[in-house]
Design a protein around this motif. Sequence first.
Motif, PDB file in Angstrom:
ATOM      1  N   GLN A 227     -57.762  48.232  14.085  1.00 41.33           N
ATOM      2  CA  GLN A 227     -58.648  48.045  12.941  1.00 41.33           C
ATOM      3  C   GLN A 227     -58.143  47.434  11.894  1.00 41.33           C
ATOM      4  N   ILE A 228     -58.039  46.148  11.874  1.00 40.37           N
ATOM      5  CA  ILE A 228     -57.432  45.497  10.632  1.00 40.37           C
ATOM      6  C   ILE A 228     -58.496  44.338  10.220  1.00 40.37           C
ATOM      7  N   LYS A 229     -58.313  44.043   8.690  1.00 37.78           N
ATOM      8  CA  LYS A 229     -59.188  43.196   8.099  1.00 37.78           C
ATOM      9  C   LYS A 229     -58.711  41.695   8.158  1.00 37.78           C
ATOM     10  N   THR A 230     -57.220  41.545   8.041  1.00 33.73           N
ATOM     11  CA  THR A 230     -56.784  40.452   8.006  1.00 33.73           C
ATOM     12  C   THR A 230     -55.451  40.207   8.909  1.00 33.73           C
ATOM     13  N   LEU A 231     -54.616  39.164   9.090  1.00 33.38           N
ATOM     14  CA  LEU A 231     -53.466  39.352   9.759  1.00 33.38           C
ATOM     15  C   LEU A 231     -52.346  39.842   8.625  1.00 33.38           C
ATOM     16  N   GLY A 232     -52.578  39.947   7.462  1.00 33.97           N
ATOM     17  CA  GLY A 232     -51.829  40.378   6.573  1.00 33.97           C
ATOM     18  C   GLY A 232     -51.678  41.862   6.489  1.00 33.97           C
ATOM     19  N   ASP A 233     -52.594  42.462   7.311  1.00 35.61           N
ATOM     20  CA  ASP A 233     -52.282  43.824   7.189  1.00 35.61           C
ATOM     21  C   ASP A 233     -51.563  44.395   8.231  1.00 35.61           C
ATOM     22  N   LEU A 234     -50.989  43.344   9.109  1.00 35.01           N
ATOM     23  CA  LEU A 234     -49.994  43.883  10.017  1.00 35.01           C
ATOM     24  C   LEU A 234     -48.429  43.689   9.632  1.00 35.01           C
ATOM     25  N   SER A 235     -47.858  44.875  10.039  1.00 36.02           N
ATOM     26  CA  SER A 235     -46.395  44.698   9.764  1.00 36.02           C
ATOM     27  C   SER A 235     -45.652  44.035  11.094  1.00 36.02           C
ATOM     28  N   ASN A 236     -44.629  43.727  11.063  1.00 36.99           N
ATOM     29  CA  ASN A 236     -43.816  42.745  12.248  1.00 36.99           C
ATOM     30  C   ASN A 236     -43.993  43.820  13.591  1.00 36.99           C
ATOM     31  N   GLU A 237     -43.931  45.241  13.439  1.00 39.88           N
ATOM     32  CA  GLU A 237     -43.759  46.143  14.658  1.00 39.88           C
ATOM     33  C   GLU A 237     -45.061  46.153  15.067  1.00 39.88           C
ATOM     34  N   ALA A 238     -46.316  46.288  14.106  1.00 36.27           N
ATOM     35  CA  ALA A 238     -47.325  46.612  14.690  1.00 36.27           C
ATOM     36  C   ALA A 238     -47.956  45.072  15.457  1.00 36.27           C
ATOM     37  N   PHE A 239     -47.665  44.088  15.044  1.00 34.08           N
ATOM     38  CA  PHE A 239     -47.836  42.752  15.424  1.00 34.08           C
ATOM     39  C   PHE A 239     -47.471  42.704  16.978  1.00 34.08           C
TER      40      PHE A 239
END
Length: 391
Positions: free
Chosen positions: A244-256
């Motif tokens: 559940q993210i709104k933008t790519l900016g919501d992700l940390s490198n690890e989550a990505f």
Amino acid sequence: MLNKLIQEFQKLYGAEGELRTYFAPGRVNLIGEHTDYNGGHVFPCALTLGTYAVVRDREDRGLRFYSMNFGSLGVLETSLDDLVPHKEASWTNYPKGVMWAFEKRGFHLTHGLDIAIFGDIPAGSGLSSSASLEVLTGIILKDTFGFDQVSMPEIALIGQDSENNFNGCNCGIMDQFASAMGRKDHAIFLDTSTLEYQYAPVLLEDAKIVITNSKVKHSLVNSAYNDRRRECETALSDLQTVTQIKTLGDLSNEAFESFQSAIKDPVCLKRARHAVHENQRTIQAVEALKNNDIALFGKLMNASHESLKTDYEVSCPEIDLLVDLAQAMPGVIGSRITGGGFGGCTVSIVKNDTVDRFVKEIGSAYQKETGHEAEFYIVEIGDGARKLQEV
Ligand code: GLA
């Protein structure tokens, strides 16, 4: 320069009446590239280079525009009743677009204007001459018609709206925001998902920010830019099937890392990886600057370039050459492409005692290899858009 512009104005439009003068700067982005339409962070600063305007009220609904930079076009005339883009209207589609965007928001422009402008941002360099013209128009309208409720961030948004919906480039908010909100000797750490921002002092004691203009601009810039946006949107909607993210900016490198397999297309995967990593790098870089760790800041700039070159593919051979030459030179702390890409400028942090060598050696190596004469600007960080004076 302003005096010359006032003289030109009076020569063209007559000397009577009260004149007002305004300025809006261009920008250079230190780090955080192609993150502003991905809900990430950017870190631009306003330049002391920018666009100047001399303005006088008219009694009718006419509009007259003149630019000293496009002198051969002469005075371009239109009216408030024709706020639609026309090819022949050339550069005046930018101010007209901003007028259109004000009207669209219900801010009525009750009379026309005579405007003369001059800009000292090198044309086509990617240092945001068009955003500066949009923000300049925004402050002219705010001041002329007393739209006090329109804040400077709102002026940036209006500029972006006009660029997206009147002039057809799907740009993010960074350029207009930097031009509207710049502060002398500071860069702006802007979260583009909320428009929250902080000013970070950029007081490099023994180094300078040097912009190198490659003097090349490859075609298809607009369409390639819009393609990148679409690829990021595709990656985002794939990711949204698993997190559940709104933008790519919501992700940390690890989550990505853990969700990336949801992105089906390998090109979209690379684009998203850049957007996520670049956002994290920007956050880290601002932290490094706060801790006075310029060496780390420089390393992050270099990593930003690599990612823009390989994952985002917005560099070009001429820019890569300038960056390679810079990064190989002792005394250069960091160097990267800046702005939209496909030509334009690089930004480098260079130790004071290396600046002369940087300009001389990189200039001649670049000339030898490409036949182009690069230009170098030692940057001063200036204030945002403002009224200058009544004349
Ligand atoms: C152009 C756009 C900005 C931003 C940059 C890339 O300058 O106008 O909104 O996307 O490219 O960082």
